[in-house]
Design a protein around this motif. Structure first.
Motif, PDB file in Angstrom:
ATOM      1  N   GLU A 200       0.835  -1.207   0.000  1.00 26.58           N
ATOM      2  CA  GLU A 200       0.000   0.000   0.000  1.00 26.58           C
ATOM      3  C   GLU A 200       0.868   1.255   0.000  1.00 26.58           C
ATOM      4  O   GLU A 200       0.559   2.238  -0.663  1.00 26.58           O
ATOM      5  CB  GLU A 200      -0.917   0.002   1.215  1.00 26.58           C
ATOM      6  CG  GLU A 200      -2.038  -1.003   1.143  1.00 26.58           C
ATOM      7  CD  GLU A 200      -2.808  -1.075   2.454  1.00 26.58           C
ATOM      8  OE1 GLU A 200      -2.194  -0.824   3.530  1.00 26.58           O
ATOM      9  OE2 GLU A 200      -4.003  -1.378   2.391  1.00 26.58           O
ATOM     10  N   ARG A 201       1.946   1.210   0.786  1.00 24.55           N
ATOM     11  CA  ARG A 201       2.835   2.366   0.853  1.00 24.55           C
ATOM     12  C   ARG A 201       3.496   2.611  -0.502  1.00 24.55           C
ATOM     13  O   ARG A 201       3.605   3.747  -0.960  1.00 24.55           O
ATOM     14  CB  ARG A 201       3.886   2.152   1.943  1.00 24.55           C
ATOM     15  CG  ARG A 201       4.683   3.396   2.211  1.00 24.55           C
ATOM     16  CD  ARG A 201       5.440   3.399   3.507  1.00 24.55           C
ATOM     17  NE  ARG A 201       6.297   2.242   3.705  1.00 24.55           N
ATOM     18  CZ  ARG A 201       6.144   1.349   4.697  1.00 24.55           C
ATOM     19  NH1 ARG A 201       5.156   1.485   5.555  1.00 24.55           N
ATOM     20  NH2 ARG A 201       6.955   0.330   4.823  1.00 24.55           N
ATOM     21  N   LEU A 202       3.920   1.543  -1.183  1.00 24.33           N
ATOM     22  CA  LEU A 202       4.519   1.689  -2.516  1.00 24.33           C
ATOM     23  C   LEU A 202       3.510   2.234  -3.515  1.00 24.33           C
ATOM     24  O   LEU A 202       3.834   3.087  -4.347  1.00 24.33           O
ATOM     25  CB  LEU A 202       5.071   0.348  -3.005  1.00 24.33           C
ATOM     26  CG  LEU A 202       6.350  -0.126  -2.323  1.00 24.33           C
ATOM     27  CD1 LEU A 202       6.702  -1.529  -2.785  1.00 24.33           C
ATOM     28  CD2 LEU A 202       7.486   0.827  -2.591  1.00 24.33           C
ATOM     29  N   ARG A 203       2.275   1.745  -3.435  1.00 25.92           N
ATOM     30  CA  ARG A 203       1.239   2.242  -4.344  1.00 25.92           C
ATOM     31  C   ARG A 203       0.947   3.725  -4.097  1.00 25.92           C
ATOM     32  O   ARG A 203       0.800   4.502  -5.037  1.00 25.92           O
ATOM     33  CB  ARG A 203      -0.040   1.429  -4.172  1.00 25.92           C
ATOM     34  CG  ARG A 203      -0.460   0.768  -5.466  1.00 25.92           C
ATOM     35  CD  ARG A 203      -1.755   0.018  -5.327  1.00 25.92           C
ATOM     36  NE  ARG A 203      -1.527  -1.154  -4.495  1.00 25.92           N
ATOM     37  CZ  ARG A 203      -2.405  -1.660  -3.635  1.00 25.92           C
ATOM     38  NH1 ARG A 203      -3.595  -1.111  -3.515  1.00 25.92           N
ATOM     39  NH2 ARG A 203      -2.125  -2.710  -2.911  1.00 25.92           N
ATOM     40  N   ALA A 204       0.895   4.128  -2.838  1.00 25.46           N
ATOM     41  CA  ALA A 204       0.638   5.539  -2.502  1.00 25.46           C
ATOM     42  C   ALA A 204       1.791   6.417  -2.978  1.00 25.46           C
ATOM     43  O   ALA A 204       1.574   7.512  -3.507  1.00 25.46           O
ATOM     44  CB  ALA A 204       0.434   5.682  -1.006  1.00 25.46           C
ATOM     45  N   THR A 205       3.002   5.933  -2.799  1.00 26.85           N
ATOM     46  CA  THR A 205       4.173   6.693  -3.256  1.00 26.85           C
ATOM     47  C   THR A 205       4.162   6.848  -4.771  1.00 26.85           C
ATOM     48  O   THR A 205       4.418   7.927  -5.302  1.00 26.85           O
ATOM     49  CB  THR A 205       5.471   5.980  -2.821  1.00 26.85           C
ATOM     50  OG1 THR A 205       5.449   5.832  -1.410  1.00 26.85           O
ATOM     51  CG2 THR A 205       6.687   6.774  -3.219  1.00 26.85           C
ATOM     52  N   ASP A 206       3.833   5.771  -5.466  1.00 26.20           N
ATOM     53  CA  ASP A 206       3.768   5.811  -6.928  1.00 26.20           C
ATOM     54  C   ASP A 206       2.702   6.793  -7.402  1.00 26.20           C
ATOM     55  O   ASP A 206       2.921   7.577  -8.319  1.00 26.20           O
ATOM     56  CB  ASP A 206       3.489   4.411  -7.473  1.00 26.20           C
ATOM     57  CG  ASP A 206       3.615   4.353  -8.979  1.00 26.20           C
ATOM     58  OD1 ASP A 206       4.613   4.891  -9.504  1.00 26.20           O
ATOM     59  OD2 ASP A 206       2.718   3.777  -9.626  1.00 26.20           O
TER      60      ASP A 206
ATOM     61  N   GLU B  94       3.939  10.356  -6.863  1.00 22.26           N
ATOM     62  CA  GLU B  94       4.929  10.749  -7.867  1.00 22.26           C
ATOM     63  C   GLU B  94       4.275  11.030  -9.217  1.00 22.26           C
ATOM     64  O   GLU B  94       4.650  11.973  -9.913  1.00 22.26           O
ATOM     65  CB  GLU B  94       5.995   9.664  -8.011  1.00 22.26           C
ATOM     66  CG  GLU B  94       6.935   9.607  -6.837  1.00 22.26           C
ATOM     67  CD  GLU B  94       7.929   8.457  -6.946  1.00 22.26           C
ATOM     68  OE1 GLU B  94       7.811   7.640  -7.886  1.00 22.26           O
ATOM     69  OE2 GLU B  94       8.822   8.381  -6.085  1.00 22.26           O
ATOM     70  N   LYS B  95       3.286  10.213  -9.590  1.00 14.83           N
ATOM     71  CA  LYS B  95       2.569  10.451 -10.847  1.00 14.83           C
ATOM     72  C   LYS B  95       1.846  11.785 -10.815  1.00 14.83           C
ATOM     73  O   LYS B  95       1.827  12.524 -11.792  1.00 14.83           O
ATOM     74  CB  LYS B  95       1.564   9.326 -11.126  1.00 14.83           C
ATOM     75  CG  LYS B  95       2.199   8.066 -11.635  1.00 14.83           C
ATOM     76  CD  LYS B  95       1.144   7.016 -11.898  1.00 14.83           C
ATOM     77  CE  LYS B  95       1.779   5.717 -12.333  1.00 14.83           C
ATOM     78  NZ  LYS B  95       0.777   4.645 -12.469  1.00 14.83           N
ATOM     79  N   GLU B  96       1.230  12.103  -9.664  1.00 10.57           N
ATOM     80  CA  GLU B  96       0.525  13.385  -9.536  1.00 10.57           C
ATOM     81  C   GLU B  96       1.508  14.555  -9.622  1.00 10.57           C
ATOM     82  O   GLU B  96       1.228  15.562 -10.263  1.00 10.57           O
ATOM     83  CB  GLU B  96      -0.221  13.414  -8.201  1.00 10.57           C
ATOM     84  CG  GLU B  96      -1.028  14.652  -7.962  1.00 10.57           C
ATOM     85  CD  GLU B  96      -2.202  14.816  -8.915  1.00 10.57           C
ATOM     86  OE1 GLU B  96      -2.687  15.955  -9.040  1.00 10.57           O
ATOM     87  OE2 GLU B  96      -2.622  13.829  -9.530  1.00 10.57           O
TER      88      GLU B  96
ATOM     89  N   ASP C 165       3.714  19.063 -12.721  1.00 15.20           N
ATOM     90  CA  ASP C 165       4.891  19.699 -13.303  1.00 15.20           C
ATOM     91  C   ASP C 165       4.708  19.889 -14.807  1.00 15.20           C
ATOM     92  O   ASP C 165       5.033  20.938 -15.349  1.00 15.20           O
ATOM     93  CB  ASP C 165       6.129  18.862 -13.011  1.00 15.20           C
ATOM     94  CG  ASP C 165       7.386  19.682 -13.004  1.00 15.20           C
ATOM     95  OD1 ASP C 165       7.307  20.882 -12.697  1.00 15.20           O
ATOM     96  OD2 ASP C 165       8.449  19.118 -13.307  1.00 15.20           O
ATOM     97  N   ALA C 166       4.177  18.873 -15.479  1.00 15.64           N
ATOM     98  CA  ALA C 166       3.947  18.975 -16.922  1.00 15.64           C
ATOM     99  C   ALA C 166       2.909  20.049 -17.218  1.00 15.64           C
ATOM    100  O   ALA C 166       3.043  20.813 -18.182  1.00 15.64           O
ATOM    101  CB  ALA C 166       3.483  17.632 -17.474  1.00 15.64           C
ATOM    102  N   GLU C 167       1.890  20.150 -16.384  1.00 21.30           N
ATOM    103  CA  GLU C 167       0.863  21.170 -16.573  1.00 21.30           C
ATOM    104  C   GLU C 167       1.453  22.564 -16.386  1.00 21.30           C
ATOM    105  O   GLU C 167       1.143  23.489 -17.130  1.00 21.30           O
ATOM    106  CB  GLU C 167      -0.269  20.925 -15.576  1.00 21.30           C
ATOM    107  CG  GLU C 167      -1.473  21.808 -15.774  1.00 21.30           C
ATOM    108  CD  GLU C 167      -2.563  21.421 -14.802  1.00 21.30           C
ATOM    109  OE1 GLU C 167      -2.864  22.250 -13.926  1.00 21.30           O
ATOM    110  OE2 GLU C 167      -3.101  20.308 -14.924  1.00 21.30           O
TER     111      GLU C 167
END
Length: 54
Positions: free
Chosen positions: A5-11, A14-16, A21-23
């Motif tokens: 769960e922690r890895l999924r939340a971190t991922d 990071e995607k957000e 940043d791209a926006e």
């Protein structure tokens, strides 16, 4: 919270961040231009033109 769960939340976080940043890079805000630099560059261009012209 499990390790997975922690890895999924971190991922997801990071995607957000990458999306935000791209926006931010996609938008160009004219209010953030350093107008003092623009004026200085224009003056330097005029001085160079004047110097080489006469």
């Amino acid at each position: 919270m499990t390790e997975e769960e922690r890895l999924r939340a971190t991922d997801r976080f990071e995607k957000e961040l990458r999306r935000m940043d791209a926006e931010r890079l996609r938008k160009f805000d004219f209010r953030k231009i350093d107008w003092a630099f623009v004026v200085l560059a224009a003056m330097a261009g005029f001085c160079a033109f004047y110097f080489f012209r006469y």
